[in-house]
Design an enzyme around this catalytic site. Sequence first.
Site, mmCIF file in Angstrom:
data_model
loop_
_atom_site.group_PDB
_atom_site.id
_atom_site.type_symbol
_atom_site.label_atom_id
_atom_site.label_comp_id
_atom_site.label_asym_id
_atom_site.label_seq_id
_atom_site.Cartn_x
_atom_site.Cartn_y
_atom_site.Cartn_z
ATOM 1 C CE LYS A 294 -11.366 -0.357 -1.930
ATOM 2 N NZ LYS A 294 -11.258 0.227 -3.270
ATOM 3 C CB SER B 42 -2.666 4.465 2.011
ATOM 4 O OG SER B 42 -3.542 4.246 0.939
ATOM 5 N N GLY C 28 -3.494 6.684 -13.484
ATOM 6 C CA GLY C 28 -4.257 6.221 -12.332
ATOM 7 C C GLY C 28 -3.763 6.724 -10.983
ATOM 8 N N GLY D 175 -13.901 -3.514 -17.886
ATOM 9 C CA GLY D 175 -13.770 -4.146 -16.572
ATOM 10 C C GLY D 175 -15.044 -3.988 -15.771
ATOM 11 C CG ASN E 38 -15.578 -7.879 -16.995
ATOM 12 O OD1 ASN E 38 -14.449 -7.426 -16.820
ATOM 13 N ND2 ASN E 38 -16.086 -8.846 -16.249
ATOM 14 N NE ARG E 39 -10.991 -12.594 -17.339
ATOM 15 C CZ ARG E 39 -9.998 -12.867 -16.510
ATOM 16 N NH1 ARG E 39 -8.835 -13.287 -16.984
ATOM 17 N NH2 ARG E 39 -10.138 -12.715 -15.202
ATOM 18 C CB ALA F 176 -11.700 -0.290 -9.822
ATOM 19 C CG ASP G 103 -12.042 4.059 -4.618
ATOM 20 O OD1 ASP G 103 -11.025 4.702 -4.277
ATOM 21 O OD2 ASP G 103 -12.185 2.841 -4.394
ATOM 22 C CB SER H 34 -0.924 0.019 1.220
ATOM 23 O OG SER H 34 -1.632 1.243 1.235
HETATM 24 P P1 NAP Z 1 -11.380 -6.634 -9.252
HETATM 25 O O1 NAP Z 1 -12.641 -6.334 -8.536
HETATM 26 O O2 NAP Z 1 -10.622 -7.880 -8.943
HETATM 27 O O3 NAP Z 1 -11.709 -6.617 -10.845
HETATM 28 C C1 NAP Z 1 -10.702 -6.941 -11.766
HETATM 29 C C2 NAP Z 1 -11.204 -6.659 -13.179
HETATM 30 O O4 NAP Z 1 -10.110 -6.905 -14.093
HETATM 31 C C3 NAP Z 1 -12.351 -7.569 -13.623
HETATM 32 O O5 NAP Z 1 -13.171 -6.866 -14.523
HETATM 33 C C4 NAP Z 1 -11.595 -8.693 -14.343
HETATM 34 O O6 NAP Z 1 -12.371 -9.360 -15.299
HETATM 35 C C5 NAP Z 1 -10.526 -7.905 -15.055
HETATM 36 N N1 NAP Z 1 -9.377 -8.721 -15.410
HETATM 37 C C6 NAP Z 1 -8.433 -9.228 -14.572
HETATM 38 N N2 NAP Z 1 -7.536 -9.960 -15.284
HETATM 39 C C7 NAP Z 1 -7.936 -9.911 -16.585
HETATM 40 C C8 NAP Z 1 -7.432 -10.464 -17.791
HETATM 41 N N3 NAP Z 1 -6.338 -11.230 -17.811
HETATM 42 N N4 NAP Z 1 -8.096 -10.209 -18.954
HETATM 43 C C9 NAP Z 1 -9.215 -9.414 -18.952
HETATM 44 N N5 NAP Z 1 -9.741 -8.881 -17.835
HETATM 45 C C10 NAP Z 1 -9.108 -9.116 -16.664
HETATM 46 O O7 NAP Z 1 -10.312 -5.449 -9.071
HETATM 47 P P2 NAP Z 1 -10.620 -3.889 -8.856
HETATM 48 O O8 NAP Z 1 -10.629 -3.590 -7.421
HETATM 49 O O9 NAP Z 1 -11.782 -3.539 -9.694
HETATM 50 O O10 NAP Z 1 -9.262 -3.223 -9.449
HETATM 51 C C11 NAP Z 1 -8.986 -3.275 -10.827
HETATM 52 C C12 NAP Z 1 -7.736 -2.469 -11.136
HETATM 53 O O11 NAP Z 1 -7.923 -1.098 -10.793
HETATM 54 C C13 NAP Z 1 -6.505 -2.930 -10.360
HETATM 55 O O12 NAP Z 1 -5.392 -2.852 -11.230
HETATM 56 C C14 NAP Z 1 -6.372 -1.897 -9.249
HETATM 57 O O13 NAP Z 1 -5.030 -1.732 -8.813
HETATM 58 C C15 NAP Z 1 -6.865 -0.654 -9.966
HETATM 59 N N6 NAP Z 1 -7.391 0.357 -9.038
HETATM 60 C C16 NAP Z 1 -6.805 1.580 -9.037
HETATM 61 C C17 NAP Z 1 -7.298 2.569 -8.203
HETATM 62 C C18 NAP Z 1 -6.639 3.921 -8.214
HETATM 63 O O14 NAP Z 1 -6.816 4.668 -7.246
HETATM 64 N N7 NAP Z 1 -5.924 4.267 -9.259
HETATM 65 C C19 NAP Z 1 -8.388 2.313 -7.358
HETATM 66 C C20 NAP Z 1 -8.983 1.035 -7.396
HETATM 67 C C21 NAP Z 1 -8.459 0.067 -8.241
HETATM 68 P P3 NAP Z 1 -13.245 -10.669 -14.870
HETATM 69 O O15 NAP Z 1 -14.504 -10.156 -14.252
HETATM 70 O O16 NAP Z 1 -13.463 -11.375 -16.163
HETATM 71 O O17 NAP Z 1 -12.404 -11.459 -13.907
#
Ligand code: NAP
Length: 264
Positions: free
Chosen positions: A68, A19, A232, A129, A153-154, A133, A104, A17
């Site tokens: 979360k 943070s 990001g 996605g 989304n995948r 997030a 967020d 983290s």
């Molecule tokens: P999450 O709930 O686990 O969701 C992950 C997403 O990525 C799902 O839509 C998943 O698709 C997709 N995905 C993962 N691997 C993939 C692949 N190989 N091919 C295609 N799609 C794939 O995670 P999250 O919390 O939403 O976070 C997602 C990203 O956002 C992370 O990288 C995180 O670090 C980033 N993030 C950044 C911030 C910021 O402040 N900048 C804040 C929050 C999150 P499926 O549904 O098909 O598995």
Amino acid sequence: MSPYRLAAVIGHPIGHSKSPILHRHWLRQHGIKGDYTALDIAPSDLKTALPLLPKLGFSGVNVTIPHKTAVLDLADEITPTAARIGAANTLTFQNGQIHADNTDAYGFLTNLRTQAPNWTADRPAFVIGAGGAARAVIDGLIEAGVPEIRLTNRTTSKADILAADFPRTVVNADPSDCGLIVNTTSLGMTGHPPLPFDSFDPSTTVADLVYSPLETPLLRDAKAHGCVTVDGLGMLLHQAVPAFHRWFGVRPTVTDTLKQEVLA
Ligand code: NAP
């Protein structure tokens, strides 16, 4: 109230983290006596550990994976934003109660407006996605007044569920005519394959939630096609502003110096 203020981020694992770096930067900058730390709390311990934190002097905590959603069941008060997103990233301990919010969507939108000041909400947005997030991003885009959100989304079934939860959101893999493209997947992150996307139009703003690397392959390609790009890291920094304000009583600002310190 104790003159020494404490806050933390809770998650499992938590070593990665950023943070603590950013909150400690603001604590130093504003001469506030206190600390912000990272607490590794296993899911099986959350219910026992969380109520102890205010008793130990914490003003509040940020919440990250995997807690979360689970913290909503332990909160006394949930903001409408956190309820819509179905997750909280910020808890404030007040008068013996746990107040749960999600900043967020605010962080995403503030970063978007800062890095792409000419972006306007009058064209559809394309969101890739459908995880946690994506829910925050879509909530922010609806708040901003975007007329349509096209979601892909995948796993299509997850996109279907998400689209049903939000107005003006449809499952549609066509990015044409969209004013904004947002990657909310982990594709493009260091160690992950890049996001396969090549439908760039120079009038489109392209945002990536991934911030490691700061310039993802998606943002690099978008820039090469003349698009305005939004990294990001700013979202991570801006989502922390309302939390710091609530816990430490000062509204901090996001500066380039802070960005450099978090990246170092
Ligand atoms: P999450 O709930 O686990 O969701 C992950 C997403 O990525 C799902 O839509 C998943 O698709 C997709 N995905 C993962 N691997 C993939 C692949 N190989 N091919 C295609 N799609 C794939 O995670 P999250 O919390 O939403 O976070 C997602 C990203 O956002 C992370 O990288 C995180 O670090 C980033 N993030 C950044 C911030 C910021 O402040 N900048 C804040 C929050 C999150 P499926 O549904 O098909 O598995």
